[in-house]
Design an enzyme around this catalytic site. Structure first.
Site, PDB file in Angstrom:
ATOM      1  N   TYR A  56       0.578  -0.976  -0.037  1.00  0.00           N
ATOM      2  CA  TYR A  56       0.225  -0.145  -0.072  1.00  0.00           C
ATOM      3  C   TYR A  56       0.867   1.535   0.233  1.00  0.00           C
ATOM      4  O   TYR A  56       0.987   2.043  -0.949  1.00  0.00           O
ATOM      5  CB  TYR A  56      -0.822   0.185   1.341  1.00  0.00           C
ATOM      6  CG  TYR A  56      -1.662   1.637   1.194  1.00  0.00           C
ATOM      7  CD1 TYR A  56      -3.021   1.414   0.528  1.00  0.00           C
ATOM      8  CD2 TYR A  56      -1.301   2.039   1.761  1.00  0.00           C
ATOM      9  CE1 TYR A  56      -3.504   2.044   1.097  1.00  0.00           C
ATOM     10  CE2 TYR A  56      -2.259   3.511   1.673  1.00  0.00           C
ATOM     11  CZ  TYR A  56      -3.120   3.309   0.830  1.00  0.00           C
ATOM     12  OH  TYR A  56      -4.278   4.352   1.567  1.00  0.00           O
ATOM     13  N   ASP A  57       1.906   1.090   1.376  1.00  0.00           N
ATOM     14  CA  ASP A  57       3.094   2.750   0.698  1.00  0.00           C
ATOM     15  C   ASP A  57       3.548   2.560  -0.231  1.00  0.00           C
ATOM     16  O   ASP A  57       3.391   4.102  -0.786  1.00  0.00           O
ATOM     17  CB  ASP A  57       4.138   1.587   1.905  1.00  0.00           C
ATOM     18  CG  ASP A  57       3.349   2.054   3.454  1.00  0.00           C
ATOM     19  OD1 ASP A  57       1.949   2.487   3.758  1.00  0.00           O
ATOM     20  OD2 ASP A  57       3.714   1.767   4.358  1.00  0.00           O
ATOM     21  N   SER A 102     -32.679  15.110  17.098  1.00  0.00           N
ATOM     22  CA  SER A 102     -32.425  14.402  17.705  1.00  0.00           C
ATOM     23  C   SER A 102     -34.146  13.251  17.633  1.00  0.00           C
ATOM     24  O   SER A 102     -34.761  13.599  17.183  1.00  0.00           O
ATOM     25  CB  SER A 102     -32.284  14.856  19.287  1.00  0.00           C
ATOM     26  OG  SER A 102     -33.030  15.631  19.478  1.00  0.00           O
ATOM     27  N   LYS A 141     -27.667   2.326  18.945  1.00  0.00           N
ATOM     28  CA  LYS A 141     -27.158   3.789  19.086  1.00  0.00           C
ATOM     29  C   LYS A 141     -25.909   3.930  19.702  1.00  0.00           C
ATOM     30  O   LYS A 141     -25.238   3.597  21.005  1.00  0.00           O
ATOM     31  CB  LYS A 141     -28.306   4.151  20.747  1.00  0.00           C
ATOM     32  CG  LYS A 141     -28.272   5.968  20.663  1.00  0.00           C
ATOM     33  CD  LYS A 141     -29.273   6.074  21.227  1.00  0.00           C
ATOM     34  CE  LYS A 141     -29.528   7.639  21.170  1.00  0.00           C
ATOM     35  NZ  LYS A 141     -28.390   8.350  21.881  1.00  0.00           N
ATOM     36  N   CYS A 433       5.641  -4.998  50.496  1.00  0.00           N
ATOM     37  CA  CYS A 433       4.497  -5.847  50.053  1.00  0.00           C
ATOM     38  C   CYS A 433       4.115  -5.767  51.024  1.00  0.00           C
ATOM     39  O   CYS A 433       4.158  -6.329  51.582  1.00  0.00           O
ATOM     40  CB  CYS A 433       5.314  -6.664  48.752  1.00  0.00           C
ATOM     41  SG  CYS A 433       4.242  -8.012  48.327  1.00  0.00           S
TER      42      CYS A 433
END
Ligand code: IVH
Length: 694
Positions: A56-57, A102, A141, A433
């Site tokens: 792709y590059d 909305s 949603k 600890c």
């Protein structure tokens, strides 16, 4: 013979392409744009790339070069123009051609919400009780930020936020950084089409972002929605590009010169065909029952989704019926949102405890007044580290906001400012600890406190065992936390390999352990010995090596010895392995005691088929090696050479660097050959390559 023949075929095709590009840069640029657009869609939207990133590059760079040489060929929709724009002084308001409305929300999270909506629709359509059910399109949603994408003759010309519904803000240059959003639509695009949807952030992208923030000791983000919404409204596009946002379309705005399909569901299909992401969980359902079933089905899947949703949306499917129903005030009568329980809730922080993890990390854990959040009751939540806790100014007794989304561990994301009734001391990390008493240290510049006890620390030993036995690791059935507690506390096990020395007699002597379960466990242990390299690598519990990285390592190196002996440089060649991960793997295998654990496990009979993870059992002589091809080889076409190298476990890169192991040069090799000589990278011819492959 066959190879040579095939090679010629490819070479001819390649020559033709080259002639086109030399003689007609405009045609080549258009061709490259189409190819890049196709591959970007495969990669970002379908998550199914057909070519490696490097290829792709290469196409991308070729297009860039043509455009640089012929600026008149540059177009606004060119994939090269997804570059970062300037920092803006402020966002410019834009009036929407069609208002962005909305929708009403049904807050009743039971089936009653769906029934109420369907009853309203039927009443408003004047349907008799015995009329057939109304058809709906049910969707998720998405919890993000609404965006309007304006495409003129198929080209993205403007992206705006919703704003107050009448007027939004121009966020075009930010939206252009989102790889999933096409700059040009596929196919025959209408004169004008506005596609509306939600910009959101996937949970894993959000977690990764926060992980990075915490590592840097910087402020973490509250939730994916705020982060996505904040990013889209940023003035500096570089900040947006760093966030990795996603998009789902769910509807239309202004449209001209297009025959909209007769239903909403078909409209969504058409939008998807334009190359814009549309979520696959949408469904066409009948009546209230169909809606309620969808609501239930998605509720059960909510945690497994890779992104947050706050409910589902129901829409009358028939566009003609939608028109008939129309709007009340600013909400359509034909759509409704049906909520799920919130993923963030307030509760009281009762105490802060310290938990010691597998790698010794001390995590402050919030002990909460139990609260129902994201669908379950939560009483513990992580506070991540001391710095995070301090930044949030969390103190015992405070009211905090807890978030639980998906299978992510619940976390305290903030404090609700209220007056503290009395002075509460700031939380401090213990110096020893709490489990084993070893010193607690913090790496210079790091944010994590760690117990130095290593496997001397019972907490670390227990966690290491549980991790090793885990379902995605060695998958030892029956080795749960109760049993591990007994094995470690009773001093039966100090190291991982000792697990395989447990016999039925020893196990049966433990509390609540019948002879039968002891025998089952021994059988499970035996069965676990036959595993895969990826599982084994993951099971070792190397810091920074999760399941995905373990798989990548197994695939790349093919054998444990190669992984153990890999240099940081070689590790960096594995996809997605960066310097931190590479160093961690190197450091792990540099420790003699870790190598000893590995050897003892192998001696105990733990084994796998080499080159596991991939079904092929062919030898992989080039595992971990990067090669660069240049010039024309006498018999092998470029693609064949590449395929052979990759089948042998090697990687083909587009340019020569210090990381290149070999350059394979043919006739008319150019600058790559010079570069190889300059860097002292070995140069081979086709015979040399064949020798390597053998
Ligand atoms: S439809 C006229 N569908 O929820 C109908 N909205 O008030 C317009 N949202 O902020 C909205 N997912 O951004 C629709 N599948 C979906 C949605 C969705 C999320 C958001 C939308 C808006 C709010 C609706």
């Amino acid at each position: 013979m066959m190879l040579a023949g095939a090679g010629c075929g490819k070479a001819v095709a390649c020559l033709q392409l080259m002639t086109t590009s030399a003689s007609d840069p405009a045609a080549r640029a258009a061709d490259l744009r189409a190819q890049l657009q196709h591959h970007a869609h495969r990669y970002y939207v379908l998550d199914a790339p057909e070519i490696p990133d490097a290829e792709y590059d290469r196409l991308f760079q070729e297009l860039q070069a043509i455009e640089a040489a012929h600026p008149e060929l540059l177009t606004a929709d060119s994939p090269t123009q997804r570059v970062l724009g300037k920092v803006l002084p402020g966002l410019v308001p834009v009036r929407h051609a069609v208002p962005m409305l909305s929708i009403r929300t049904e807050t009743d999270t039971t089936a009653a919400g769906a029934e109420a909506f369907d009853a309203r629709v039927r009443r408003e359509l004047g349907l008799e009780a015995d009329a057939p059910p109304v058809e709906y399109c049910a969707e998720l949603k998405f919890d993000g930020l609404a965006i309007n994408l304006r495409y003129e003759r198929g080209v993205l010309v403007q992206a705006t936020t919703r704003g107050d519904g009448e007027t939004g803000e121009d966020v075009t240059q930010n939206i252009r950084t989102i790889g999933q959003i096409p700059l040009r639509l596929f196919g025959e695009a209408p004169e004008l089409i506005e596609i509306r949807g939600e910009v959101y952030m996937r949970r894993d992208d959000f977690e990764r972002l926060n992980e990075r923030q915490r590592e840097k000791g910087e402020k973490s983000f509250i939730n994916p929605r705020n982060t996505a919404a904040g990013a889209v409204r940023q003035l500096d596009p570089a900040q947006v590009a760093a966030k990795k946002l996603s998009f789902f379309a769910y509807g239309l705005g202004d449209v001209q010169g297009w025959f909209q399909p007769a239903t909403h569901s078909a409209t969504l299909d058409a939008i998807a065909a334009f190359g814009v992401p549309v979520n696959g969980e949408r469904a066409v359902v009948q009546g209230a029952e169909g809606l309620a079933a969808y609501h239930r089905r998605i509720a059960a899947r909510r945690d497994a989704l890779p992104f947050d949703i706050d409910g589902v949306v129901y829409k009358v499917n028939d566009i003609a019926l939608q028109k008939q129903l129309g709007f009340v005030t600013r909400e359509p009568r034909w759509a409704v949102a049906h909520k799920y329980p919130a993923q963030e809730q307030m509760t009281r922080l009762n105490d802060i405890e310290i938990q010691v993890g597998r790698t010794g990390k001390l995590t402050p854990v919030a002990k909460l007044e139990p609260v129902f959040v994201g669908g379950t009751t939560v009483s513990n939540a992580t506070l991540h580290n001391l710095f995070e806790l301090r930044r949030k100014k969390v103190r015992v007794g405070d009211t905090v906001i807890v978030r639980r989304a998906g299978d992510v561990i619940p976390e305290v994301v903030g404090v609700v400012p209220t007056a503290r009734p009395r002075y509460v001391a700031n939380f401090r990390m213990p110096r020893r600890c709490p489990v084993c008493g070893s010193a607690v240290v913090r790496e210079r510049g790091g944010v994590d406190h760690r117990c130095t006890g290593g496997l001397f620390c019972a907490a670390q030993r227990k966690q290491a065992l549980l991790h090793f036995a885990g379902r995605r690791a060695m998958d030892i059935e029956g080795l749960g936390d109760k049993l591990v507690d007994q094995l470690v506390d009773g001093g039966l096990i100090r190291t991982l390999p000792e697990l395989y020395k447990l016999g039925v007699a020893k196990l049966a002597a433990l509390d609540r352990m019948a002879e039968k379960s002891a025998a089952n466990l021994v059988a499970a242990l035996e069965q676990s010995k036959h595993t895969t390299l990826a599982r084994f690598l993951y099971a070792l519990g190397i810091r920074q090596v999760g399941e995905a990285t373990a798989k990548d390592l197994a695939k790349h190196f093919g054998s444990l010895d190669r992984v153990m002996d890999a240099s940081v440089e070689q590790l960096l060649e594995v996809p997605d392995v960066g310097p931190i991960v590479a160093t961690s793997i190197r450091t792990f295998f540099e420790q003699p005691h870790n190598r000893e654990v590995v050897e003892q496990l192998r001696a105990a009979g733990v084994r796998w088929d080499e080159h596991d993870g991939t079904a092929d059992t062919a030898p992989r002589p080039l595992a971990g090696k990067t090669l660069v091809l240049t010039g024309t080889l006498p018999s092998l076409g470029r693609e064949e050479a590449k395929a052979l190298i990759e089948a042998a476990g090697g990687k083909v890169a587009g340019s020569v660097s210090k990381k290149t192991h070999y350059v394979i040069a043919g006739e008319e090799a150019g600058s790559k050959l010079d570069k190889a000589r300059e860097l002292g990278v070995p140069v081979l011819d086709e015979d040399g390559l064949r020798a390597l492959l053998a």
